[in-house]
Each structure stands twice: as structure tokens, then as C-alpha cells.
Design an enzyme around this catalytic site. Structure first.
Site, PDB file in Angstrom:
ATOM      1  N   HIS A 201       0.795  -1.234   0.000  1.00 48.98           N
ATOM      2  CA  HIS A 201       0.000   0.000   0.000  1.00 48.98           C
ATOM      3  C   HIS A 201       0.822   1.276   0.000  1.00 48.98           C
ATOM      4  O   HIS A 201       0.247   2.357   0.149  1.00 48.98           O
ATOM      5  CB  HIS A 201      -0.930   0.037   1.218  1.00 48.98           C
ATOM      6  CG  HIS A 201      -2.004  -1.000   1.205  1.00 48.98           C
ATOM      7  ND1 HIS A 201      -3.260  -0.757   0.719  1.00 48.98           N
ATOM      8  CD2 HIS A 201      -1.996  -2.280   1.606  1.00 48.98           C
ATOM      9  CE1 HIS A 201      -3.996  -1.850   0.838  1.00 48.98           C
ATOM     10  NE2 HIS A 201      -3.250  -2.794   1.379  1.00 48.98           N
TER      11      HIS A 201
ATOM     12  N   LYS B 250      -8.726  13.952   4.676  1.00 48.77           N
ATOM     13  CA  LYS B 250      -7.817  12.795   4.651  1.00 48.77           C
ATOM     14  C   LYS B 250      -6.841  12.990   5.798  1.00 48.77           C
ATOM     15  O   LYS B 250      -6.804  14.069   6.404  1.00 48.77           O
ATOM     16  CB  LYS B 250      -7.072  12.713   3.317  1.00 48.77           C
ATOM     17  CG  LYS B 250      -6.428  14.053   2.889  1.00 48.77           C
ATOM     18  CD  LYS B 250      -5.699  13.958   1.563  1.00 48.77           C
ATOM     19  CE  LYS B 250      -6.599  14.006   0.352  1.00 48.77           C
ATOM     20  NZ  LYS B 250      -6.567  12.811  -0.466  1.00 48.77           N
ATOM     21  N   ARG B 251      -6.046  11.946   6.133  1.00 49.24           N
ATOM     22  CA  ARG B 251      -5.039  12.133   7.155  1.00 49.24           C
ATOM     23  C   ARG B 251      -4.133  13.314   6.789  1.00 49.24           C
ATOM     24  O   ARG B 251      -3.893  13.581   5.608  1.00 49.24           O
ATOM     25  CB  ARG B 251      -4.204  10.851   7.305  1.00 49.24           C
ATOM     26  CG  ARG B 251      -4.973   9.709   7.943  1.00 49.24           C
ATOM     27  CD  ARG B 251      -5.433  10.042   9.349  1.00 49.24           C
ATOM     28  NE  ARG B 251      -4.306  10.154  10.239  1.00 49.24           N
ATOM     29  CZ  ARG B 251      -3.945   9.223  11.126  1.00 49.24           C
ATOM     30  NH1 ARG B 251      -4.660   8.116  11.260  1.00 49.24           N
ATOM     31  NH2 ARG B 251      -2.897   9.418  11.904  1.00 49.24           N
TER      32      ARG B 251
ATOM     33  N   LYS C  72       0.604  14.669   1.340  1.00 47.50           N
ATOM     34  CA  LYS C  72      -0.750  14.936   0.848  1.00 47.50           C
ATOM     35  C   LYS C  72      -0.967  16.431   0.593  1.00 47.50           C
ATOM     36  O   LYS C  72      -1.934  16.831  -0.034  1.00 47.50           O
ATOM     37  CB  LYS C  72      -1.786  14.402   1.832  1.00 47.50           C
ATOM     38  CG  LYS C  72      -1.768  12.870   1.976  1.00 47.50           C
ATOM     39  CD  LYS C  72      -2.776  12.400   3.019  1.00 47.50           C
ATOM     40  CE  LYS C  72      -2.644  10.923   3.374  1.00 47.50           C
ATOM     41  NZ  LYS C  72      -3.230  10.034   2.342  1.00 47.50           N
TER      42      LYS C  72
ATOM     43  N   THR D 218      -8.619   6.645  -1.873  1.00 43.24           N
ATOM     44  CA  THR D 218      -9.952   6.082  -2.062  1.00 43.24           C
ATOM     45  C   THR D 218     -11.014   7.158  -1.838  1.00 43.24           C
ATOM     46  O   THR D 218     -12.110   7.074  -2.390  1.00 43.24           O
ATOM     47  CB  THR D 218     -10.208   4.905  -1.096  1.00 43.24           C
ATOM     48  OG1 THR D 218      -9.736   5.265   0.203  1.00 43.24           O
ATOM     49  CG2 THR D 218      -9.487   3.655  -1.561  1.00 43.24           C
TER      50      THR D 218
ATOM     51  N   LYS E 162     -14.772   8.260  -3.735  1.00 40.38           N
ATOM     52  CA  LYS E 162     -16.039   8.529  -3.046  1.00 40.38           C
ATOM     53  C   LYS E 162     -16.571   9.905  -3.436  1.00 40.38           C
ATOM     54  O   LYS E 162     -17.783  10.082  -3.635  1.00 40.38           O
ATOM     55  CB  LYS E 162     -15.850   8.443  -1.527  1.00 40.38           C
ATOM     56  CG  LYS E 162     -15.459   7.031  -1.062  1.00 40.38           C
ATOM     57  CD  LYS E 162     -14.886   7.016   0.354  1.00 40.38           C
ATOM     58  CE  LYS E 162     -14.158   5.694   0.632  1.00 40.38           C
ATOM     59  NZ  LYS E 162     -13.351   5.742   1.865  1.00 40.38           N
TER      60      LYS E 162
HETATM   61  C1  Z16 Z   1      -2.581   3.412   4.797  1.00 35.80           C
HETATM   62  O1  Z16 Z   1      -3.804   3.861   5.120  1.00 35.80           O
HETATM   63  C2  Z16 Z   1      -2.134   3.416   3.472  1.00 35.80           C
HETATM   64  C3  Z16 Z   1      -0.889   2.945   3.188  1.00 35.80           C
HETATM   65  C4  Z16 Z   1      -0.076   2.455   4.213  1.00 35.80           C
HETATM   66  O2  Z16 Z   1       1.128   1.997   3.923  1.00 35.80           O
HETATM   67  C5  Z16 Z   1      -0.495   2.443   5.514  1.00 35.80           C
HETATM   68  C6  Z16 Z   1      -1.744   2.905   5.802  1.00 35.80           C
HETATM   69 CL1  Z16 Z   1      -2.330   2.879   7.425  1.00 35.80          CL
HETATM   70  C7  Z16 Z   1      -3.071   3.906   2.399  1.00 35.80           C
HETATM   71  C8  Z16 Z   1      -2.415   4.651   1.251  1.00 35.80           C
HETATM   72  O3  Z16 Z   1      -1.711   5.766   1.747  1.00 35.80           O
HETATM   73  C9  Z16 Z   1      -3.496   5.105   0.271  1.00 35.80           C
HETATM   74  O4  Z16 Z   1      -2.929   5.743  -0.847  1.00 35.80           O
HETATM   75  C10 Z16 Z   1      -4.320   3.916  -0.192  1.00 35.80           C
HETATM   76  O5  Z16 Z   1      -5.434   4.346  -0.950  1.00 35.80           O
HETATM   77  C11 Z16 Z   1      -4.826   3.128   0.996  1.00 35.80           C
HETATM   78  O6  Z16 Z   1      -3.768   2.771   1.858  1.00 35.80           O
HETATM   79  C12 Z16 Z   1      -5.547   1.859   0.582  1.00 35.80           C
HETATM   80  O7  Z16 Z   1      -4.796   1.130  -0.335  1.00 35.80           O
END
Ligand code: Z16
Length: 834
Positions: free
Chosen positions: A369, A560-561, A566, A668, A672
Site C-alpha cells: 500500500h 484525509k489524514r 498529501k 480512495t 467517493k
Molecule cells: C494506509 O492507510 C495506506 C498505506 C499504508 O502503507 C499504511 C496505511 Cl495505514 C493507504 C495509502 O496511503 C493510500 O494511498 C491507499 O489508498 C490506501 O492505503 C488503501 O490502499
């Protein structure tokens, strides 16, 4: 003993769905479950009675699913994730049961406000952000597609902290989500497992005189499963989310009795129960703390032992483990599964190494991810050995065999061997979890097309060259049940009136909306729905923040976080640019905008917390400056979570997806927003690339460097000061921040942000500034033509079909899991309705 079938009845009060059944059931649950007469009932009592009324209507599906899967010995997907960010259950379960409208009518007829009960529910915040929410969307789609599934994770006692804002700063408050009880889960203490930790290993000779390894742990904890049903949309499938809680073994109590060390025993109990106390609040960053490794091993071992128990219960020989289960690793958090499955198969089930290894690789698959180097998990060898001595031995053994294979494939390439080793030996020694996950899995995937390409070119390059056939892309998706049907009922109604309801389980059908873009009545309805939703959000902003926002302004939203990559601060640079234009020329004709921010900062992430403070500081100045005349407003919305997100996405005109290209794996939230008719301003990063492809370039506001250009720019030696010197508007913005203008004259407060941008600007805000501002000017221009904007909005929603998590899950099922739907019948099992 066995209960006689005909003695078991499902009563109408428990399963009936007429308005009358629902009303009676609610009153009965209030009386008998909450133990309250109406005169003494609180809002929470009403919520609980309603939740139990819904839960009762889930039970038959849940039991029938369990029976069906057991009888058919169905191949089952096990989604292992340290995070599940489920959001509130009540509304979602009602949607999936097809009971939302009748239940609303029943409750309203009883004189209780149904919408207030929906709002009363808190949420289990057992995740940080995208990764945990993705897991939740995937459980929804897996059930909708009737795939036998177990979600396995951790039942944190405290989820992600609650965020308060005091004097513009983030303050964290512990999230006591279980305080009022949790009506959606059932404890299953009968399936408790034991988890060993620490100690040492030894070898022994078995009865045939063969040497075997044995782990002699120093301590253990119990893992108790808590199950929550996850329903499919209008099908009988009810899968299980099984979360593990750590408890002290009872032997602690006996020890205390025997030795008289009562304090010591109670203390040991506290230590073991600590393991599932709290979620680590970092998104995309690791900390390397032993408790975190304990959490990971704890839930992985619990889950794998649970699978072995199920195998034995169904009398399936252990050699067929990979035929019964497809185990997906959600990032490297559960990657210890590679070593733990080997240990269970070799040490406990006495399979040979090679056979166990084939089973392990065939069972496991790994989703990556992130490309951020600070997020790649690794554990110090000493820490790892102290906690998991047997696993370190197993990892050494896997590594030795793996290194031998690499050596043969790539002759005389020591650098490559060093990079691919499961052990980092460049300095202090570490276990590399991504390498472990790659070696132990038969499939490896990224979460958006660009991300999967970059994985092959950068962090996993060597593994791609070694086994290219393992790699694929699975672009993320989101569930339209929660993020359209539940959260945007007005738009859902409009769409369904025009094209029927098939789109809810086949989102590509939204394309049929394209035929209405020249239908003025439809466009007018689309627009007035957006306005009505904006009014609802405006009302709640007025109520909670005392800020008056106009629904005729652009609702420009970044939720978002909070993270430097970001680039919430790039958004701020644009806001201050607009503000500077107004100050230079108070009568300037600008398109009114409402800038909304929301998101949590990791508690230890100083820069992110300072970014929140800067949003607050800028909003204070702008919102009360009379020269602005309300044309721009800025609000930081506190405690952004799934529940609040559901009110936010439908109200957006503009979705901010402005990460530095190459940094956001997928995103994501971007999906949405777009499926609810927001337009996107974004970089070519993560899934934005595919969103633009689908929507059409002409319906997307694109700006900024590409990932490739970012790489080049950095390789050439990026100098942010050159951009500052060459751009007077940028200069004015930075100087305003540095001068203390937004901080009551304090020049030091925001200096860390200013210095960081001026001196290194690792996320290239300055390089993208001009392009971003010009793009925002195009947005402002476009919004002035409301007919055109509405058409673009409709086209965005109409073309987001591929971002349904149903599509993502179908790809996982076909390409990675090799699993087929299993239909659950309504009357199957031993329950019959009266
Ligand atoms: C996270 O939420 C994501 C990546 C990661 O290594 C750790 C956490 Cl807690 C996120 C990505 O930042 C985001 O781009 C992606 O859409 C999401 O994971 C789901 O794949």
C-alpha cells in the site's frame, strides 16, 4: 448431544419484517434486552433496542451462512488486516437487509426520530485511514458477491483517538468505543486460542529418532474471538469479521494463589491484556515498537490457529490447507504469517519443510500500500529474537534457501543478494517484512495502476525481476452501498428513478446517466439535490462552528489524514493567494468558495500538527476580515471519521487530491467524492490517473508535475528558493506566513513550515504552486457556468463504475484467490420460520 430440529423456531418478533413486526420487536427489545420501560429509556436505550431489532434479523442469515460453508467445506477468503475501519453498522446493515425504509417508517410511527437514532451510533474506529477503510469496503463487496470470507484482525480496546481542536491545535482524546456496549459483536470464548511469546528453542528426537525443533516460550496470552456479521447487499450471505482480544491465561491466577505474589500475578495480567489495548495511530509510518510486533504476531497466530481448527473440524487433511483457504496480507502488518504458518505446519502438524513451504506460498498473497521508505516495516533482530526466537530461525532457513535460488538465477551479483535478503545487514541488523511477504506469497499487488508500475521499478524491483509472474495490479475501489445508497439517499433516488436500481450492484450501469446530460429537467434536479445536501452540511457547520457558509460558494474540500506528502499546505498556499488578491483589490470579482479541511495528524508528527494549526490560523484571519466580505471561508472540521465522511462526500463540489506525484499509492476518498458528483482537482498520482481516464480529461482539473518529472527534478537537484525568487505571488504568500500575519505577530510559530519549504521542500510544493493556482483559476471560471459544471458533475458520477469495490474484489477472486460464490439459501439450516 444434539438438539432436535423441530424444536427450534424463528419467531416473527425476531425475524418478521412487516411494519407491525418491527414495531413490536423494537418495543420488546427495549423492554427485555435494555430492561427499560419507555418512561425511563434514554436515546442510547432506543438506539440499542433498534440495533438488537436489526441484529435479530441478521441471525438467520449468519447461521445459515455458517452451516452452508461448513457443509460444503467452501473455499474461504481470509482477509488479514491490522485495521478494519467499519464505520457505523446500523444504517449499513439496514441497507444490506433491504429494511431501511420499513424500519424508518416503523420507528417514526412509534414517535421516535429514526434519523436521530442513526446519528446516535458511534463508530468502531479500528483503523487509521485508507488501508483500514479499504478492508471494510472489501468485506462489504465480498459478502455482496457471496464469497465465503473471514475478516481477521484485532479488537483494539481504544481505536483511533478522538480529535479535538483547542486554540487551533489538535488534542487527542482516548476513544472508549466500547463504553456503552457493542450490540453488533458476539464473544466466542469457546474458540479461544493460546499465543506463545519469548523463551528459546531446542531440538529433540521424536519417537522415530528424527531431530525436530521445539519452541519453549517464556509466556503466553489467550486470544478470544469476537465476531461481527458482515452482510451482503440483498443476499443471504452473512460473513464474519473475527477480531481477537488478548486476555491473561487463568494460570496467572493459580500462580498467585500458590506463591502469594498477588500483585505480580495481577500485573502480569495487565501486561498481557495490553497487547490489544490501543491502535497505533500512524498512517503510512512505522515505529518499531515491541508492542506493535506483539500485536501483529498475536492476531496472525490467532487467525492461523483458527483456520487449522476449522480444517480439523471439517476433517480436511492439513496438506490441503491452501485449497481450503486463500489468505490475503493487507500490507506487511500480518507478514509474520509467512513464518508462523511454516511453524504451525512443520513444528505442530509435522509436515516436511518443502511441503509446508509449497502450502505457505500457495496460501498467501500480499498487497503493498505504499512506496514511502519510512513506511517499510523492519524489525531489529534482537527485538525480534527476544519475542519470536523460533520465527527468526525459520526466517533464516527460508532466507538461506531463497538466497541459494537467487544466486543461481543472478550469478555474481552480491549487491542484489544483499538487497533481496530477508535480513538487512548493511548496519544494525533488521528483519525486512516486505521481503518476507514477497518470498512467502504467490501473488503480490499494488493498489492503483501507477503504484503497481512504480513498485516494479523501485521498492520491489529485484523481486519483480526475480518472479515477474507474481506481480499484478488491483486498483482499489469503494462500496457504493455505504458511500452512495446510505450516505446520499437523494442522489440514489434520482438515479434509480431514471435507470432502475441495478447500478447498486453493477456500478458500470451508471453510464446510462450520460443520456440525460442534455435533459434540462434532470440537470436541474441533479443541481438542486447538490444544493440541498450542501445546505445540510452548512447547517451543521453553523451549529458546530458558528461559521456561516453560503451554498452558492464552491464547496472545496480536502479530507484525509494530515501528511506533508498529501500537501494540505499547498491548498493553504492557494487560499492565501486568493486572500492576497482580495487585499490588493477589495473589489476584485472572485468566485466565492468555502474551503473545508478535515483529518487527523499522528500524535507524534510535529509538522502535521503544525499544518492543522496553520489551517486554523488562516481561517481565523480570513473568516473575520471585513474586506473578504464572506467571499472565502475556511473551516477545519474536527474529528473527521467514517460517520462524518458520509455527510461530507455528497456535499462536495470540488475534491482536493493534490499529493506529490508518486507518493499516494491510490487514494480512495478521491473515488467517493467523484461518484457523488464532485469534480476533482488533482495531480497524476495514485488512482487519480485512472479517475481522469474514466471521467475524461475535459472533466478533470489536472495540474502539477508527473511522477517521472518529480524524479528528474530531484535527481537534477531541486532548489525551492529558485521558485520563490521567480514568483512574486508565491513570495507574498510565504512572506505573509513568515511575518507572523496569521499568528498575532509571532514570527517563530510557523517557521518550521516556512524553513522546510524554503530549504528543502521535499514534496515540491513550490514546483507545483503556479500550476496549482492556475488550475484553481480554471475551476473558479468553470463554476460560473452552472449548466456546464452540472454536466461535468453528472459525467463524473456516470463514469466511476470501475471504482466500485465489487470490481476490485472480482479481480482478486479471479486472479489471486481462485474462489467462487456460494449461494446461501434462505431456509437452509435448522431454523424454520413460524
Ligand atoms: C494506509 O492507510 C495506506 C498505506 C499504508 O502503507 C499504511 C496505511 Cl495505514 C493507504 C495509502 O496511503 C493510500 O494511498 C491507499 O489508498 C490506501 O492505503 C488503501 O490502499
Amino acid at each position: 448431544m444434539q438438539l432436535r430440529n423441530e424444536l427450534v423456531r424463528v419467531e416473527a418478533d425476531r425475524t418478521g419484517t412487516t411494519i407491525d413486526n418491527l414495531k413490536r420487536a423494537f418495543l420488546e427489545n427495549l423492554y427485555y434486552v435494555q430492561g427499560k420501560p419507555p418512561a425511563l429509556a434514554t436515546l442510547n436505550d432506543y438506539y440499542m433496542a433498534l440495533a438488537h431489532t436489526v441484529r435479530d434479523r441478521i441471525m438467520q442469515r449468519w447461521n445459515n451462512s455458517a452451516i452452508t460453508y461448513t457443509e460444503n467445506q467452501s473455499r474461504t477468503v481470509c482477509y488479514l488486516s491490522a485495521e478494519f475501519l467499519m464505520g457505523p453498522h446500523l444504517g449499513n446493515n439496514l441497507i444490506n437487509l433491504g429494511l431501511y425504509e420499513p424500519m424508518k417508517q416503523a420507528i417514526d410511527e412509534l414517535g421516535i426520530n429514526f434519523d436521530e437514532l442513526i446519528e446516535e451510533e458511534g463508530e468502531p474506529g479500528l483503523g487509521n485511514g485508507g488501508l483500514g477503510r479499504l478492508a471494510a469496503c472489501y468485506l462489504d463487496s465480498l459478502a455482496a458477491l457471496e464469497i465465503p470470507t473471514m475478516g481477521y484482525g484485532i479488537r483494539y480496546e481504544f481505536g483511533i483517538f478522538k480529535q479535538d481542536i483547542r486554540d487551533g491545535w489538535q488534542v487527542e482524546i482516548t476513544d472508549k468505543w466500547l463504553r456503552n456496549g457493542n450490540p453488533w459483536e458476539l464473544a466466542r470464548p469457546e474458540w479461544t486460542v493460546s499465543i506463545p511469546f519469548g523463551g528459546h528453542t531446542e531440538s529433540y528426537r521424536n519417537s522415530q529418532g528424527v531431530y525436530r525443533a521445539r519452541w519453549v516460550p517464556a509466556w503466553e496470552v489467550k486470544g478470544v474471538p469476537y465476531d461481527t456479521p458482515t452482510l451482503g447487499y440483498k443476499v443471504n450471505t452473512a460473513n464474519t469479521l473475527r477480531l481477537w482480544k488478548a486476555e491473561a491465561p487463568e494460570s496467572f491466577d493459580f500462580q498467585a494463589f500458590n506463591t502469594g505474589d498477588y500483585y505480580g500475578a495481577v500485573n502480569a495480567k495487565v501486561v498481557s491484556e495490553n497487547i490489544t489495548k490501543v491502535l497505533y495511530p500512524n498512517d503510512d509510518e512505522i515505529q518499531g515498537k515491541v508492542l506493535r510486533l506483539q500485536q501483529q504476531f498475536f492476531f496472525v497466530s490467532c487467525s492461523l490457529q483458527d483456520m487449522i481448527r476449522i480444517m480439523k473440524g471439517q476433517k480436511i487433511p492439513m496438506e490441503r490447507f491452501h485449497e481450503k483457504f486463500a489468505v490475503q496480507l493487507n500490507d506487511t502488518h500480518p507478514a509474520i504469517a509467512v513464518a508462523e504458518l511454516m511453524r504451525l505446519l512443520v513444528d505442530q502438524e509435522f509436515l516436511g519443510w518443502d511441503e509446508a513451504w509449497a502450502i505457505t506460498q500457495n496460501t498467501l498473497a500480499y498487497t503493498n500500500h505504499t512506496l514511502l521508505p519510512e513506511a517499510l516495516e523492519r524489525w531489529q533482530i534482537d527485538l525480534f529474537r527476544d519475542l519470536l526466537p523460533r520465527h527468526l530461525e525459520i526466517i533464516y532457513e527460508i532466507n538461506q534457501r531463497f538466497m541459494d535460488d537467487v544466486r543461481v538465477k543472478f550469478i555474481d551479483d552480491d549487491a542484489r543478494l544483499a538487497r533481496m535478503s530477508l535480513i538487512d545487514e548493511s548496519g544494525e541488523r533488521y528483519v525486512r517484512m516486505a521481503n518476507l511477504a514477497c518470498v512467502g506469497s504467490h501473488a503480490i499487488n499494488g493498489v492503483a495502476a501507477l503504484h503497481s508500475e512504480l513498485l516494479k521499478q523501485t521498492v520491489l524491483k529485484d523481486f519483480y525481476e526475480y518472479s515477474p509472474e507474481k506481480f499484478s495490479n488491483k486498483t482499489n475501489g469503494v462500496t457504493p452501498r455505504r458511500f452512495m445508497v446510505l450516505s446520499n439517499p437523494r442522489l440514489t433516488q434520482l438515479i434509480t428513478d431514471r435507470i432502475g436500481s441495478g447500478w447498486i450492484t453493477d456500478l458500470e450501469q451508471l453510464r446510462q446517466l450520460e443520456q440525460f446530460i442534455d435533459d434540462p429537467a434532470f440537470c436541474q434536479q441533479w443541481r438542486s439535490i447538490k444544493q440541498a445536501i450542501k445546505q445540510d452540511l452548512a447547517d451543521s457547520i453553523q451549529k458546530d462552528y458558528g461559521v456561516d457558509v453560503s451554498i452558492d460558494s464552491i464547496f472545496d474540500i480536502q479530507v484525509k489524514r494530515i501528511h506533508e506528502y498529501k500537501r494540505q499546505h499547498l491548498n493553504l498556499l492557494h487560499i492565501i493567494t486568493l486572500y492576497n488578491r482580495i487585499k490588493a483589490n477589495p473589489n476584485i470579482d472572485i468566485t466565492p468558495r468555502t474551503f473545508l479541511f478535515g483529518g487527523k495528524a499522528a500524535p507524534g508528527y510535529f509538522m502535521a500538527k503544525l499544518m492543522i494549526k496553520l489551517v486554523s490560523a488562516v481561517s481565523e484571519v480570513i473568516n473575520r476580515d471585513p474586506d473578504v466580505r464572506g467571499r472565502i471561508k475556511v473551516v477545519f472540521l474536527k474529528n473527521y471519521n467514517v460517520k462524518f465522511a458520509q455527510h461530507v462526500y455528497p456535499a462536495a463540489d470540488l475534491s482536493e487530491q493534490i499529493s506529490t506525484a508518486g507518493k499516494e499509492a491510490s487514494g480512495t476518498g478521491n473515488m467517493k467524492f467523484a461518484m457523488n458528483g464532485a469534480l476533482t482537482i488533482g495531480t497524476l498520482d495514485g488512482a487519480n490517473v485512472e479517475i481522469m481516464e474514466q471521467a475524461g480529461e475535459e472533466n478533470f482539473f489536472l495540474f502539477g508535475l508527473t511522477a517521472e518529472e518529480v524524479r528528474e527534478r530531484k535527481a537534477r537537484g531541486y532548489d525551492p528558493k529558485a521558485y520563490y525568487n521567480a514568483n512574486p505571488n508565491l513570495q507574498l504568500v510565504i512572506d505573509r506566513i513568515a511575518s507572523g500575519f496569521f499568528s498575532h505577530g509571532d514570527k517563530t510559530l510557523f517557521q518550521p513550515i516556512v524553513d522546510n519549504l524554503m530549504q528543502s521542500d521535499p514534496y515540491l510544493l513550490f514546483a507545483d504552486y503556479q500550476s496549482y493556482v492556475e488550475c484553481q483559476d480554471r475551476v473558479a471560471e468553470a463554476y460560473r457556468d452552472q449548466d456546464k459544471w452540472t454536466r461535468m458533475s453528472i459525467l463524473n458520477a456516470a463514469r466511476m463504475g470501475m471504482f466500485s469495490s465489487d470490481r476490485s474484489i472480482q479481480e482478486y477472486c479471479d486472479d489471486i484467490w481462485n474462489v467462487k460464490p456460494v449461494t446461501v439459501k434462505e431456509t437452509e439450516g435448522f431454523c424454520s420460520a413460524t
